[in-house]
Design a protein around this motif. Sequence first.
Motif, PDB file in Angstrom:
ATOM      1  N   ARG A 247      -5.630  -5.558  -7.453  1.00 17.77           N
ATOM      2  CA  ARG A 247      -6.563  -5.032  -6.158  1.00 17.77           C
ATOM      3  C   ARG A 247      -7.834  -4.750  -6.582  1.00 17.77           C
ATOM      4  O   ARG A 247      -8.277  -4.225  -7.497  1.00 17.77           O
ATOM      5  CB  ARG A 247      -5.680  -3.761  -5.472  1.00 17.77           C
ATOM      6  N   ASP A 248      -8.843  -5.476  -5.462  1.00 20.44           N
ATOM      7  CA  ASP A 248     -10.146  -5.170  -5.805  1.00 20.44           C
ATOM      8  C   ASP A 248     -10.488  -3.776  -5.962  1.00 20.44           C
ATOM      9  O   ASP A 248     -11.332  -3.348  -6.861  1.00 20.44           O
ATOM     10  CB  ASP A 248     -10.857  -5.903  -4.929  1.00 20.44           C
ATOM     11  N   ARG A 249     -10.054  -2.819  -4.935  1.00 16.81           N
ATOM     12  CA  ARG A 249     -10.295  -1.606  -4.977  1.00 16.81           C
ATOM     13  C   ARG A 249      -9.048  -0.828  -5.155  1.00 16.81           C
ATOM     14  O   ARG A 249      -8.091  -0.905  -4.293  1.00 16.81           O
ATOM     15  CB  ARG A 249     -10.945  -1.031  -3.544  1.00 16.81           C
ATOM     16  N   LEU A 250      -8.926  -0.150  -6.394  1.00 18.75           N
ATOM     17  CA  LEU A 250      -7.738   0.737  -6.606  1.00 18.75           C
ATOM     18  C   LEU A 250      -7.334   1.632  -5.859  1.00 18.75           C
ATOM     19  O   LEU A 250      -8.103   2.271  -5.308  1.00 18.75           O
ATOM     20  CB  LEU A 250      -7.651   0.878  -8.106  1.00 18.75           C
ATOM     21  N   LEU A 251      -6.028   1.908  -5.328  1.00 21.52           N
ATOM     22  CA  LEU A 251      -5.401   2.837  -4.714  1.00 21.52           C
ATOM     23  C   LEU A 251      -5.119   3.979  -5.579  1.00 21.52           C
ATOM     24  O   LEU A 251      -4.446   3.657  -6.724  1.00 21.52           O
ATOM     25  CB  LEU A 251      -4.252   2.525  -3.879  1.00 21.52           C
ATOM     26  N   PRO A 252      -5.304   5.091  -5.367  1.00 20.76           N
ATOM     27  CA  PRO A 252      -4.880   6.265  -6.226  1.00 20.76           C
ATOM     28  C   PRO A 252      -3.577   6.679  -6.285  1.00 20.76           C
ATOM     29  O   PRO A 252      -2.941   6.513  -5.085  1.00 20.76           O
ATOM     30  CB  PRO A 252      -5.701   7.406  -5.593  1.00 20.76           C
ATOM     31  N   SER A 253      -2.975   6.404  -7.535  1.00 23.59           N
ATOM     32  CA  SER A 253      -1.348   6.839  -7.337  1.00 23.59           C
ATOM     33  C   SER A 253      -1.328   8.375  -7.115  1.00 23.59           C
ATOM     34  O   SER A 253      -2.223   9.119  -7.412  1.00 23.59           O
ATOM     35  CB  SER A 253      -0.896   6.628  -8.924  1.00 23.59           C
ATOM     36  N   GLU A 254       0.073   8.626  -6.455  1.00 25.07           N
ATOM     37  CA  GLU A 254      -0.038   9.968  -6.016  1.00 25.07           C
ATOM     38  C   GLU A 254       0.074  10.909  -7.326  1.00 25.07           C
ATOM     39  O   GLU A 254       0.757  10.679  -8.176  1.00 25.07           O
ATOM     40  CB  GLU A 254       1.433  10.198  -5.679  1.00 25.07           C
ATOM     41  N   GLY A 255      -0.820  11.922  -7.061  1.00 25.01           N
ATOM     42  CA  GLY A 255      -0.785  12.917  -8.112  1.00 25.01           C
ATOM     43  C   GLY A 255      -1.866  12.685  -9.217  1.00 25.01           C
ATOM     44  O   GLY A 255      -2.073  13.242  -9.972  1.00 25.01           O
ATOM     45  N   THR A 256      -2.623  11.407  -8.975  1.00 27.81           N
ATOM     46  CA  THR A 256      -3.581  10.983  -9.936  1.00 27.81           C
ATOM     47  C   THR A 256      -5.155  11.247  -9.409  1.00 27.81           C
ATOM     48  O   THR A 256      -5.246  10.588  -8.317  1.00 27.81           O
ATOM     49  CB  THR A 256      -3.339   9.751 -10.559  1.00 27.81           C
TER      50      THR A 256
ATOM     51  N   ALA B  98       8.034   6.841  -3.920  1.00 27.87           N
ATOM     52  CA  ALA B  98       8.102   6.031  -2.892  1.00 27.87           C
ATOM     53  C   ALA B  98       8.307   6.583  -1.490  1.00 27.87           C
ATOM     54  O   ALA B  98       7.743   6.044  -0.361  1.00 27.87           O
ATOM     55  CB  ALA B  98       9.138   4.732  -3.172  1.00 27.87           C
ATOM     56  N   ALA B  99       9.114   7.560  -1.172  1.00 26.47           N
ATOM     57  CA  ALA B  99       9.712   7.694   0.042  1.00 26.47           C
ATOM     58  C   ALA B  99       8.350   8.415   0.640  1.00 26.47           C
ATOM     59  O   ALA B  99       8.015   8.111   1.700  1.00 26.47           O
ATOM     60  CB  ALA B  99      10.705   8.781   0.030  1.00 26.47           C
ATOM     61  N   SER B 100       7.671   9.376  -0.094  1.00 31.91           N
ATOM     62  CA  SER B 100       6.616  10.090   0.899  1.00 31.91           C
ATOM     63  C   SER B 100       5.343   9.352   0.880  1.00 31.91           C
ATOM     64  O   SER B 100       4.650   9.322   1.853  1.00 31.91           O
ATOM     65  CB  SER B 100       6.149  11.277  -0.157  1.00 31.91           C
ATOM     66  N   ALA B 101       5.101   8.099  -0.185  1.00 31.70           N
ATOM     67  CA  ALA B 101       4.042   7.463  -0.034  1.00 31.70           C
ATOM     68  C   ALA B 101       4.201   6.369   0.955  1.00 31.70           C
ATOM     69  O   ALA B 101       3.322   6.057   1.759  1.00 31.70           O
ATOM     70  CB  ALA B 101       3.834   6.609  -1.340  1.00 31.70           C
ATOM     71  N   LYS B 102       5.530   5.887   1.373  1.00 31.79           N
ATOM     72  CA  LYS B 102       5.746   4.908   2.449  1.00 31.79           C
ATOM     73  C   LYS B 102       5.275   5.785   3.719  1.00 31.79           C
ATOM     74  O   LYS B 102       4.873   5.020   4.559  1.00 31.79           O
ATOM     75  CB  LYS B 102       7.212   4.438   2.290  1.00 31.79           C
TER      76      LYS B 102
ATOM     77  N   ARG C 203       0.847  -1.085   0.031  1.00 27.93           N
ATOM     78  CA  ARG C 203       0.225   0.080   0.020  1.00 27.93           C
ATOM     79  C   ARG C 203       0.847   1.174  -0.040  1.00 27.93           C
ATOM     80  O   ARG C 203       0.403   2.353  -0.770  1.00 27.93           O
ATOM     81  CB  ARG C 203      -1.103   0.098   1.351  1.00 27.93           C
ATOM     82  N   SER C 204       1.892   1.263   0.767  1.00 23.91           N
ATOM     83  CA  SER C 204       2.798   2.391   0.905  1.00 23.91           C
ATOM     84  C   SER C 204       3.351   2.729  -0.453  1.00 23.91           C
ATOM     85  O   SER C 204       3.637   3.985  -0.861  1.00 23.91           O
ATOM     86  CB  SER C 204       3.975   2.153   1.564  1.00 23.91           C
TER      87      SER C 204
END
Length: 532
Positions: A500-509, A523-527, A461-462
Amino acid sequence: MATETMIPISEQVVKRPAVQRALRRCFSFPVLLGALLVALNAVIMFPTFRLEPDTWWHLKLGQQILLTGHWLKADIYSFTAYGNPPLAFEWLGEIVLAFAYKIGVLRGLHILLFALTSAILVLTYYFATLRSRNSKAAVAATAILIPLAGMCFTLRPQLLGYIFLLITLICLERYKQGLQKSLWILPPLFLVWVNTHGSFILGFCVVGLYWICGLVPFQAGGLTMEPWKPRQRIHLEIVMLLGCVTLPFTPFGGQAFIFPIDKALFFPQQSAHIQEWLPLNFSQWEPKVMLVLLLAFLLAQVAYRPTYRVEEFFLVLFTAYMTCVHTRFVILFALVFAPLAASLLARWAPTYEAENDKPVVNAVLIVLIILAIGRGLPTRKELAKRAASNFPVAAVDYLRKNSVPGPMYNDYGFGGYLLWALGPQHKVFIDGRGDFYEQAGVFSDYISVQDIHPDALAILRSYRVNSCIIQRESALATLLRARSDWKEIYKDPLSSIFVRDRLLPSEGTKDPSEIGPGTNSSAASAKAGARS
């Protein structure tokens, strides 16, 4: 007129023995023995296609250089370490792979692999012949060590490094035997070597060892050191200095020299988790061959009390230790042990007598060996089938034809092929550039996911991972099949693709539907955000 016609006839009489000597040398019995080694290598190599995950990313980087004419200044193939400076110090070896693929696709790669491994065996045989002065003992020693060397016969730039190391050892041995011009090969060799593979550091170590072991006379039991003459020592020092001068002549300057040292000392996660860096597994039959050889070597010291030079005895002990610690060094043990084994076997092997040679018979046999090797080459279809059995070829075809949301997590062993087949549009989570990802902090996260640590899913998830391409029978695949929030949308005997059944929004999308393979995330900020 008679005098004029006699001149070319006399010249022919003088030239004919020289031509005959050259032909006899080209088709001598020692050359036939070398051809038999190549034939034995064909028997071993042709039924397999020894590509590995690293082959593909090396090939991709080489193709990138040929296409653009320059080296990458920032990574464009991963979403986890995107923008970090890549460590492409093996660029010249990667170009060799790219040329082979450009000429013959998979068959070109297979021929290159066969040519490089055959060159290693032939050079080892020549090195052992120089040391033992017995070609029959040398070919026997080399053949015995093929199982050990063959453990490292996979297509990577390091094969070129082993060839350069053998050339260095041969030049030093010839220099020991009084052939003074041999050493001048080394400076241009090091210039090529430093741009091909990090093993050039071994070349400097070997030259330095030979220099040190010739400073003073020494003898203790069966160990001897013969001092260099002052002129020889100065010659060796000049060659070493010229070799050092070549080090900055790379696209990366002095970093190319520092990198092998950094890799050995500051990348512990690779040593703990990547198979070739693990200790030698003596449950396999090839390492047992090494134990038998070492035992026979020790018994020979008691029974025959042979003498050795200190430098060659040290090389055998050092490479034996390094092999036990790291499997990837097993080939180095084979290369330096062959001359000593040949020297022992020479006690029983009759020496080669040139006057009794039969060059015509040898020539016929060599030609037959060449024809047999040519007919035995596997077809492109056979090579493609073998590649598909080890790499996610079918899964990549599925990804090309179907839209799968990203970012996509992948196995370490799949990353190189994904990078080559789909990059840079599809960005990988990780590939065979383990040191690159360890430096970026990604490698430890990958290990946590693969080992199913308690935070494995949190790590996915991160990184905003929405899909995975992994080995079908892996522990992670079993975990994802058991969860309701993941669906297996593709599987074949080798790999599976999960979404993934429910998609996670990518950063900036803003819209999850806009997410696709190759979407980059920081990766660094998302984690940091996900784990908090």
